[in-house]
Design an enzyme around this catalytic site. Structure first.
Site, PDB file in Angstrom:
ATOM      1  CE  LYS A 197      24.826  -2.015   7.662  1.00 31.48           C
ATOM      2  NZ  LYS A 197      24.227  -2.519   8.890  1.00 31.48           N
ATOM      3  N   GLY A 377      10.340  -5.373  -0.380  1.00 30.96           N
ATOM      4  CA  GLY A 377      10.929  -6.668  -0.057  1.00 30.96           C
ATOM      5  C   GLY A 377      10.640  -7.748  -1.092  1.00 30.96           C
TER       6      GLY A 377
HETATM    7  C1  3PG Z   1       5.420  -3.587   2.039  1.00 38.02           C
HETATM    8  O1  3PG Z   1       5.002  -2.473   2.353  1.00 38.02           O
HETATM    9  O2  3PG Z   1       6.581  -3.807   1.690  1.00 38.02           O
HETATM   10  C2  3PG Z   1       4.427  -4.713   1.994  1.00 38.02           C
HETATM   11  O3  3PG Z   1       3.152  -4.240   2.257  1.00 38.02           O
HETATM   12  C3  3PG Z   1       4.815  -5.818   2.934  1.00 38.02           C
HETATM   13  O4  3PG Z   1       4.820  -5.354   4.250  1.00 38.02           O
HETATM   14  P1  3PG Z   1       5.644  -6.151   5.355  1.00 38.02           P
HETATM   15  O5  3PG Z   1       7.106  -5.906   5.033  1.00 38.02           O
HETATM   16  O6  3PG Z   1       5.232  -5.580   6.654  1.00 38.02           O
HETATM   17  O7  3PG Z   1       5.301  -7.607   5.202  1.00 38.02           O
HETATM   18 MG    MG Z   2       8.470  -4.509   3.691  1.00 38.52          MG
END
Ligand code: 3PG
Ligand code: MG
Length: 398
Positions: A197, A377
């Protein structure tokens, strides 16, 4: 920006609170990919070699402030001991008397692993009281969790401001790689961005067009750009309501002198499944009941020319539906070419985020990239040009 590293700290005889990301995939309690565990070993080893005692702070999963036994870090004590070759003492709390007692009992040769920080609601709220409790457990704070640095939590942000702080070896490596890709890169810079997306990668695309010289757009989001150009993409994954946004990004790119490479030909099918009957056609010739599942060979050749010219490559997301053959062909070809150019020493290649690593490994290309981030992320937010709170908290006053 400048960070202290372990080399700037006096570690001998000190308790070093190390924030790591060992949020690894588990299947029935068994680690199925231990990359994140392996990548923190140098930090633990260097702390211990300098006479420091590592005390590990980490989260696991998303327990939302509750004690969830399935998300206990206890199950990672053994894999951690195996990876480091050191005894790991697990403590079933990450604060208070139990944690203090564990650290009291810790020998020079041992690693203490504290329970999941997210069992306390104060962690995700960046509660100053919880941060202060963490700070009591160490003399020095070392953040080695780049992949959790987009979270302003007590163990990633709050505590960093309460103790003398530094970046661990993995954090250093991640920041160095990212700096070489988008900070002060060798030009021209190419970016490959794929995925389903446009709406989830708006900020990312908006930031990239002002930083890179060539932007290859693939996957479902390419369909949105094609549709915005008046092309009928049939039943393809496409966000028709993002057409204006796609046109704005294209205009911003043109202004910044960034060339956008969209598919010229595509592989289409009537079903989304492995081995589905398919054909290759120009982007203008997709039938109303067909969906685009991969870029075609002419597009691959066009991307190849861009990669040949590039000195730096940043890659996030697959070019097609790489999980199902034969729609992995374009991703495989581009990834393998990037790997070859990297091996030949003409390209610096950095990749990360989401299912990127899976796509590159699927292509057999992951090993040859200059750097593969452990982050999902956090890598994306960094590509968006955002400040990561966990990194910002380490910044040393000039
Ligand atoms: C991930 O696995 O991307 C990191 O450990 C962060 O985890 P979260 O997205 O649950 O904050
Ligand atoms: Mg994550």
């Amino acid at each position: 920006m400048a960070w202290n590293t372990l080399d700037d700290m006096e570690l001998n005889g000190k308790r070093v609170l190390v924030r790591v990301d060992i949020n690894v995939p588990l299947d029935n309690g068994r680690v199925t990919d231990d990359t994140r565990i392996q990548r923190i070993v140098p930090t633990l080893r260097d702390i211990m070699a300098a006479g420091g005692r590592p005390v590990i702070l980490a989260h696991f999963g998303r327990p939302k402030g509750q004690h969830v036994p399935e998300m206990s870090l206890g199950q990672l004590a053994e894999p951690l001991a195996a990876a480091t070759g050191k005894p790991v003492l697990f403590c079933a709390d990450c604060r208070g008397h139990a944690a203090e007692a564990a650290i009291e009992a810790q020998d020079d040769n041992q690693i203490v692993l504290l329970e999941n920080t997210r069992f306390y609601p104060g962690e995700e709220k960046n509660d100053p009281e919880l941060a202060a409790e963490f700070a009591k457990l160490g003399d020095i704070y070392c953040n080695d969790a780049f992949s959790a640095a987009h979270r302003a939590h007590a163990s990633t942000e709050g505590v960093a401001r309460l103790l003398p702080s530094c970046a661990g070896r993995l954090m250093q490596a991640e920041l160095r790689a990212l700096e070489s890709a988008l900070g002060t890169p060798e030009r021209p810079v190419a970016a490959v961005v794929g995925g389903a997306k446009v709406s989830t990668k708006l900020d990312l695309l908006g930031n990239l067009v002002s930083k890179v010289d060539m932007l290859v757009i693939g996957g479902g989001m390419a369909n949105t750009f094609l549709a915005a150009n008046g092309i009928d993409v049939g039943k393809s994954l496409c966000e028709h309501d993002m057409a204006d946004t796609a046109r704005e990004i294209a205009a911003k790119a043109a202004e910044a002198g960034c060339e956008i490479l969209l598919p010229r030909d595509v592989v289409v099918a009537r079903e989304f499944k492995a081995g589905a009957k398919n054909r290759t056609c120009g982007v203008e010739d997709v039938e109303a009941d067909e969906m685009i599942l991969d870029a075609g060979p002419e597009t691959v050749a066009h991307v190849a020319m861009a990669l040949e010219r590039a000195k730096t490559l940043i890659w996030n997301g697959p070019l097609g539906a790489f999980e199902i053959a034969p729609f992995d062909a374009a991703t495989n070809a581009a990834a393998q070419q990037a790997a070859e150019l990297t091996r030949a020493g003409t390209l610096i290649s950095v990749a990360g985020g989401g299912d990127t690593v899976a796509a590159l490994n699927h292509a057999g290309a992951g090993e040859d990239f200059t750097y593969i981030s452990t982050a999902g992320g956090a890598f994306l937010e960094w590509m968006e040009g955002k400040e990561l709170p966990g990194v910002a908290a380490l910044t040393r006053p000039a």
